[in-house]
Write a protein that holds these residues in place. Structure first.
Motif, PDB file in Angstrom:
ATOM      1  N   ALA A 678       0.825  -1.211   0.000  1.00  0.00           N
ATOM      2  CA  ALA A 678       0.000   0.000   0.000  1.00  0.00           C
ATOM      3  C   ALA A 678       0.858   1.260   0.000  1.00  0.00           C
ATOM      4  N   TRP A 695      -2.081   3.836  -0.266  1.00  0.00           N
ATOM      5  CA  TRP A 695      -3.394   3.183  -0.203  1.00  0.00           C
ATOM      6  C   TRP A 695      -3.676   2.690   1.206  1.00  0.00           C
ATOM      7  N   THR A 730      -8.375   1.798  -1.180  1.00  0.00           N
ATOM      8  CA  THR A 730      -8.725   3.187  -1.485  1.00  0.00           C
ATOM      9  C   THR A 730      -7.536   4.084  -1.150  1.00  0.00           C
ATOM     10  N   PRO A 731      -7.528   5.324  -1.657  1.00  0.00           N
ATOM     11  CA  PRO A 731      -6.499   6.264  -1.191  1.00  0.00           C
ATOM     12  C   PRO A 731      -6.647   6.462   0.309  1.00  0.00           C
ATOM     13  N   SER A 738      -9.076   2.836  -5.457  1.00  0.00           N
ATOM     14  CA  SER A 738      -7.826   3.043  -6.189  1.00  0.00           C
ATOM     15  C   SER A 738      -7.417   1.816  -6.977  1.00  0.00           C
TER      16      SER A 738
END
Length: 877
Positions: A678, A695, A730-731, A738
């Motif tokens: 991430a 992430w 996701t961000p 993402s």
């Protein structure tokens, strides 16, 4: 008076009896039980080899240190350097007294040096008793072919040599310091007890002490040399990056070299001073000592590093630390096996009509899991426990070839839980001779229709199945429950406890277990289990066997404690019997410049910064046989163990095909790898420093969407379905999606039928189009008036509505499919019921009783939306 004379003899006999009891109870019994147990598993050679290695490394090191101490003490006692003037030895009386004194030191002192040397040797060598496997890896480890980015050393040096060198250097330094002071004290004694000695030590004593001092200095220099490598594990730059930075390499490393040069110069100056007779001076010694103290002081003050950091590093962080960030990125990706991830740029199209048309076949929906195992376990227990002493420990996911294609299923073993038997039946005979094992398993398809009873592919004690599941030996003697020992077969008539009415005896016919053919073995096992009933029971026959360590995790740990086990072993059903497959890892905390994994992974283990899923372990649920298969032949650690223990580890190709088909990517490993990736997917130092694209796991209601298994055709190998792990991310601090990651075991390059080649793939979304994350889809669901009205209605009828895990799947070429099951849980029975399924694409949400019908409604919505958009465009013209 005579009675008092017997006291010493009685005390001696009592002490002897205690020693014999301790040796018998804690050494003799454990040794033979372990030997018989390993022999029953066909690991007797491994048992002796492991014992031999421990004896060689632990005992050998103790003997070496004993020899070192004893040799120097003996030398010092044989040559004290006694040199009394001739007038002292004139009279016979003085000569005799001096000779007696010399005899005490030269001959009688061995009575003191021998036990003293042994005590010192045991104390110095004690760390080797617990770390002998470090030496084992050193002797059997081989080159990895990868070099660290700072010093250019092969990574195998850090995995195998560096830990042992640190241990040896420390113990040798301690021993040399102890020897130097003890021998110095011994030589000093002559000036105390022998009169009229010369003020200076004789040449022989000087040489001896100089040699000891040289050893001390050389071990100190070696320690400083090894100290350079400790810079590779510095965490002072986190959370930005891990490992050495500008200050460590440009400031601290030169100071370490200055320390080494100063100590060496100080030693040479001291030797010259001691052995020189003319023009000797201590100035060079003080200069070298000053250099060493200067280096030591500069290393331990924060003023200068702070100045460097303030005026050089912080104004230009990417320029000064960029190379060190890149070192950390490369090392971390290599250490966690993240170098070969395939990135797919997935361009999401808001108009999903085309993908819906392509995906509009029933086959795609027969494997979407709508039952979360956290909910399903309660249903299994309530509906299929059948008898009070059976228990479903956990629910596993797998795939089997059913109904002419690969189909994902949930399954669980019906194991024995001895705590559940009635209180009146809790006695020794029932717990160890009658209630000895579980029976059968349950299997349900992952995809089911809502509003209907659960579909069963395997159920009940008669092992009923309408899809072809049939198990010849369904008994489960080894599993995940907290099993106690069992003695089978025995002379009791066990009627109908385990299976169906057809199973009336339940006699154990397996090859597992340790035989009890004699009273001697019964006695030893009674001592081992601290249970006298084993010895006195008349229901144990010469054909009986005692089954030990029946929990599969305890069983594997007892055989190979150097392997670290995944938290989630899973059941595999074959036509012959049940098997457990356990993923195992090799870990290290010495991979250079790699970030440490600090998340909750492999409970009970220390921090590590290198991991490989190097072994697949298969445990026979009936016999308890344990077999090891190497799944990552490139891992240098498991290769070292393979060479050290020949015959223990097998090639993965030798695993039976019916078990190869059920190998999977470990859930816990994938979770941990994605936690690392991430952040470390940002490979450019500038981007890595900014952390603009970091992430996190997608969240719904502050709960993370954890990786889940999904069987689907991802167009890797000609319309071939595969079981993969999926996780959406996701961000950080955002809700839009993402990426969606996959982890599979299919050979996506060669597409071999039974080949096991783990891979990681990332569907990465562009920044130009908003892709809904699970929290945003859940918001759409809550905003739908029809769905929210239905939820309110259900909550008023004595049940609770619960939303299941949201499944997110790349659909077609440009769309993302979201599926979320809805459960109703009865407040009385607590049995969950799958009541609806919600399907979403884009901003459209539909709820229905089946995936297929919900998808068709969604398809109708998209067609209508497209027609409306086309009509609007025409009218505008």
């Amino acid at each position: 008076m005579r009675n008092w004379k017997l006291v010493p003899a009685l005390l001696a006999l009592t002490l002897l009896a205690v020693i014999v009891y301790i040796l018998f109870y804690f050494v003799f019994v454990d040794f033979f039980v372990d030997l018989w147990w390993f022999r029953s598993l066909n690991f007797e050679g491994y048992f002796w080899l492991r014992l031999l290695y421990r004896f060689i490394f632990s005992g050998g090191v103790t003997i070496i240190f004993f020899g070192i101490f004893f040799f120097h003490f003996w030398i010092a006692s044989r040559y004290l350097g006694l040199s009394p003037p001739d007038e002292i030895l004139v009279s016979a009386d003085k000569r005799q007294r001096f000779q007696s004194f010399a005899d005490i030191f030269m001959h009688g002192s061995i009575k003191i040096y021998t036990p003293l040397s042994l005590i010192l040797a045991i104390a110095i060598a004690s760390p080797f008793y617990s770390q002998w496997e470090t030496a084992l890896l050193y002797f059997f480890g081989s080159s990895s072919g990868i070099v660290d980015p700072v010093y250019g050393q092969d990574v195998s040096f850090y995995l195998f040599s560096y830990p042992l060198y640190m241990l040896i250097q420390q113990e040798l330094l301690y021993s040399s310091i102890i020897l130097f002071f003890l021998v110095t004290a011994l030589y000093w004694l002559e000036h105390v007890f022998v009169p009229n000695q010369n003020k200076e030590y004789p040449l022989g004593a000087k040489i001896h002490l100089a040699i000891l001092f040289a050893f001390t200095v050389s071990f100190l220099i070696w320690g400083l040399f090894l100290d350079r490598f400790s810079l590779l594990y510095i965490n002072s730059h986190e959370p930005v990056f891990f490992g050495p930075g500008f200050v460590e390499i440009r400031y601290e490393l030169p100071l370490i070299w200055l320390s080494i040069v100063s100590v060496l110069a100080m030693f040479i100056s001291a030797v010259i001073y001691v052995f020189s007779r003319q023009h000797r001076t201590m100035i060079p010694i003080f200069i070298a000592l000053g250099g060493f103290l200067l280096a030591l002081g500069l290393q331990n003050i924060s003023f200068i590093p702070s100045l460097i950091d303030t005026f050089i590093v912080r104004p230009n962080p990417v320029l000064t630390e960029g190379q060190f960030m890149e070192n950390n990125i490369k090392a971390t990706l290599a250490a966690y096996d993240l170098n070969n991830i395939k990135i797919v740029d997935y361009k999401v199209n808001l108009d999903a009509s085309e993908d819906i048309e392509k995906w509009g076949t029933l086959k795609h929906f027969e494997n979407i899991p709508v039952w979360d195992r956290e909910f399903l376990i309660d249903g299994y227990q309530q509906l299929q426990g059948i008898r009070p002493y059976y228990h479903f420990h956990s629910v596993d996911e797998d795939r089997y070839y059913l109904n002419e294609h690969l189909q994902q299923v949930n399954l669980s073993a019906r194991e024995l839980n001895i705590d559940k038997i009635p209180a009146a039946a809790k006695n020794w005979e029932n717990e160890h001779l009658r209630y000895t094992h579980g029976y059968g398993a349950v299997i349900t398809p992952a995809a089911q229709d809502a509003g209907n009873p659960i579909i069963w592919y395997l159920r009940d004690l008669n092992m009923q199945s309408n899809v072809g599941f049939s198990v010849k030996v369904p008994d489960i003697y080894y599993g995940q429950e907290d099993y106690t020992y069992a003695i089978v077969p025995n002379d009791l008539d066990v009627l109908g406890i385990t299976g169906s009415d057809k199973d009336i005896t339940g006699a154990y016919k397996g090859r597992g277990g340790v035989p009890i053919p004699s009273m001697f073995r019964k006695l030893l096992f009674a001592f081992y289990q601290k249970d006298e009933k084993i010895f006195f029971s008349t229901n144990i026959s010469k054909q009986s066997k005692i089954l030990l360590r029946r929990n599969i995790v305890d069983r594997i740990n007892a055989i190979t404690p150097f392997l670290h086990l995944d938290k989630d072993p899973y059941l595999v059903v074959t036509k012959e019997r049940f098997y457990w497959i356990q993923d195992a890892y090799t870990l290290s905390d010495k991979y250079p410049v790699s970030k440490f994994a600090r998340d909750d992974f492999l409970s009970g283990t220390e921090n590590f910064n290198y991991i490989r899923n190097s072994v697949k372990i298969v445990v026979d649920a009936y016999d308890g046989a344990v077999k090891y298969y190497i799944s990552d032949a490139q891992d240098p650690i498991i290769n070292a163990y393979r060479i050290a223990y020949p015959g223990v580890f097998n090639s993965l190709e030798s695993l039976p095909v019916e078990l190869q088909e059920h190998l999977r990517y470990p859930r816990e490993l994938y979770y941990m790898q994605m936690m690392i990736y991430a952040k470390y997917h940002q490979r450019q130092p500038g981007l890595f420093y900014e952390q603009a694209e970091t992430w996190q796991f997608a969240q719904v209601n502050k709960n993370y969407v954890m990786p889940y298994y999904q069987t689907l055709d991802f167009a890797h190998c000609n319309d071939r379905e595969e079981l993969v792990m999926i996780n959406p991310m996701t961000p950080i601090n955002r809700s839009n999606l993402s990426m969606v990651g996959l982890a599979g075991t299919l050979d996506i390059e060669g597409c071999g039928k039974n080949s096991y080649k783990p891979y990681l793939q990332i569907y990465k979304f562009g920044k130009d189009i908003q892709v809904n994350g699970p929290a945003q889809v859940e918001a759409l669901i809550d905003q739908d008036p029809d769905i929210s009205e239905q939820f309110t209605l259900w909550d008023q009828h004595g049940s609770t509505v619960a939303k299941g895990r949201m499944v997110i799947i790349p659909m077609g070429d440009h769309s993302i499919l979201y599926v979320q099951p809805i459960y109703m849980i009865s407040t009385k029975t607590k049995i969950p019921e799958l009541t609806r399924v919600i399907v979403s694409i884009g901003n459209q949400v539909v709820m229905d009783t089946t995936l297929w019908s919900a998808f068709k409604k969604l398809k109708t919505k998209f067609i209508k939306s497209a027609e409306d958009a086309q009509g609007t465009g025409t009218s505008a013209e």
